[in-house]
Scaffold this active site. Structure first.
Site, mmCIF file in Angstrom:
data_model
loop_
_atom_site.group_PDB
_atom_site.id
_atom_site.type_symbol
_atom_site.label_atom_id
_atom_site.label_comp_id
_atom_site.label_asym_id
_atom_site.label_seq_id
_atom_site.Cartn_x
_atom_site.Cartn_y
_atom_site.Cartn_z
ATOM 1 N N GLU A 82 -6.114 -3.686 -7.843
ATOM 2 C CA GLU A 82 -5.760 -2.332 -8.274
ATOM 3 C C GLU A 82 -5.615 -2.248 -9.795
ATOM 4 O OE1 GLU A 82 -5.666 0.220 -6.383
ATOM 5 O OE2 GLU A 82 -5.612 -0.685 -4.383
ATOM 6 N N ARG A 92 2.612 9.590 3.813
ATOM 7 C CA ARG A 92 1.880 10.317 4.867
ATOM 8 C C ARG A 92 2.417 9.945 6.242
ATOM 9 N NH1 ARG A 92 -2.257 8.682 7.655
ATOM 10 N NH2 ARG A 92 -2.454 6.797 6.409
ATOM 11 N N CYS A 145 3.008 0.376 -1.056
ATOM 12 C CA CYS A 145 2.289 -0.559 -1.938
ATOM 13 C C CYS A 145 2.309 -0.087 -3.379
ATOM 14 C CB CYS A 145 0.848 -0.758 -1.466
ATOM 15 S SG CYS A 145 0.757 -1.807 -0.001
ATOM 16 N N HIS A 168 -5.121 -5.040 -2.860
ATOM 17 C CA HIS A 168 -5.189 -4.591 -1.465
ATOM 18 C C HIS A 168 -6.246 -5.396 -0.712
ATOM 19 C CE1 HIS A 168 -2.934 -0.609 -1.860
ATOM 20 N NE2 HIS A 168 -2.534 -1.088 -0.703
HETATM 21 N N1 PCA Z 1 0.109 -1.500 2.882
HETATM 22 C C1 PCA Z 1 0.798 -0.258 2.655
HETATM 23 C C2 PCA Z 1 2.241 -0.595 2.554
HETATM 24 C C3 PCA Z 1 2.367 -1.982 3.076
HETATM 25 C C4 PCA Z 1 1.000 -2.486 3.159
HETATM 26 O O1 PCA Z 1 0.670 -3.638 3.459
HETATM 27 C C5 PCA Z 1 0.254 0.521 1.456
HETATM 28 O O2 PCA Z 1 -0.935 0.361 1.114
HETATM 29 O O3 PCA Z 1 0.990 1.285 0.850
#
Ligand code: PCA
Length: 216
Positions: A82, A92, A145, A168
């Site tokens: 990111e 959401r 996240c 991610h």
């Molecule tokens: N993904 C979520 C929160 C925890 C995770 O593993 C997100 O992308 O916000």
């Protein structure tokens, strides 16, 4: 001489899932040495109210030089380092405490956004060169996240963290098997990817200046 630490954080399952690929992979690297650094892996609660306290405790305990926070991005086909964390919560779905914040700041009075300090172009290139699909993402969403990514960047200087950011990762195949058409990445591939990500973050002093970005 004590070894420097890379803190690898991941999340517990959320949104009705029984596993989170970020923790499935990260936990296997706890205590492993990579490029002269010791990896410490910690699992964070998927809650707006508890995740940053848990992150701060993990940082205070391990005193890392580098922090790489991981999370599941179900539906993304590749690994996505990111670029930017925003000072905005907008859930959401309820978090694991049932909280559903709508348009609140992560940290009241904080700057609108922080950029990653990880060499994400070098990470993306290294993953691709090893045959692992990866691309830079310009939004970490507005759920837990992004919340953790923003909070991490906000506390990094205070704890003397040299490089920190968020990556991610896709669903594991067993999660995607329940959702028609959903992309996934095998755990062995994820583990190879995490080794590459960690090593690149440790060894790459300055990020690459290669063309990238998005046109839309
Ligand atoms: N993904 C979520 C929160 C925890 C995770 O593993 C997100 O992308 O916000």
């Amino acid at each position: 001489m004590t070894m420097s630490t890379v803190l690898l954080t991941a999340f517990e399952p959320f949104g009705g899932e029984s596993i989170n690929p970020s923790w499935q992979a990260a936990t296997r690297l706890d205590g492993v040495d990579i490029a002269g650094y010791r990896v410490a892996a910690r699992c964070l609660p998927c809650t707006f109210s508890g995740s940053l306290n848990a992150l701060e405790t993990a940082i205070a305990d391990t005193r890392p030089t580098v922090v790489i926070a991981l999370g599941q991005a179900g539906g993304r086909p590749d690994i996505t380092p990111e670029r930017v964390a925003i000072n905005w919560n907008d859930a959401r779905i309820p978090d694991n405490a049932g909280e559903l914040p709508c348009d609140t700041p992560v940290i009241s009075g904080g700057p609108n956004a922080y950029f990653t300090t990880l060499p994400i172009k070098a990470v993306t290139a290294a993953l691709q060169q090893n045959g692992i699909p990866a691309s830079i993402s310009y939004t970490a969403g507005t759920f837990v996240c992004n919340h953790v990514f923003y909070g991490l960047q906000h506390m990094a200087a205070r704890y003397g963290i040299a490089k920190s950011g968020f990556v991610h990762i896709p669903y594991l195949p067993e999660q995607a098997a329940r959702i028609k058409g959903a992309p996934s990445m095998a755990e062995t591939t994820l583990l190879t990817a995490l080794n590459i990500i960690i090593e690149t973050c440790i060894t790459q002093e300055h990020d690459l200046r290669t063309a990238g970005g998005e046109t839309h």
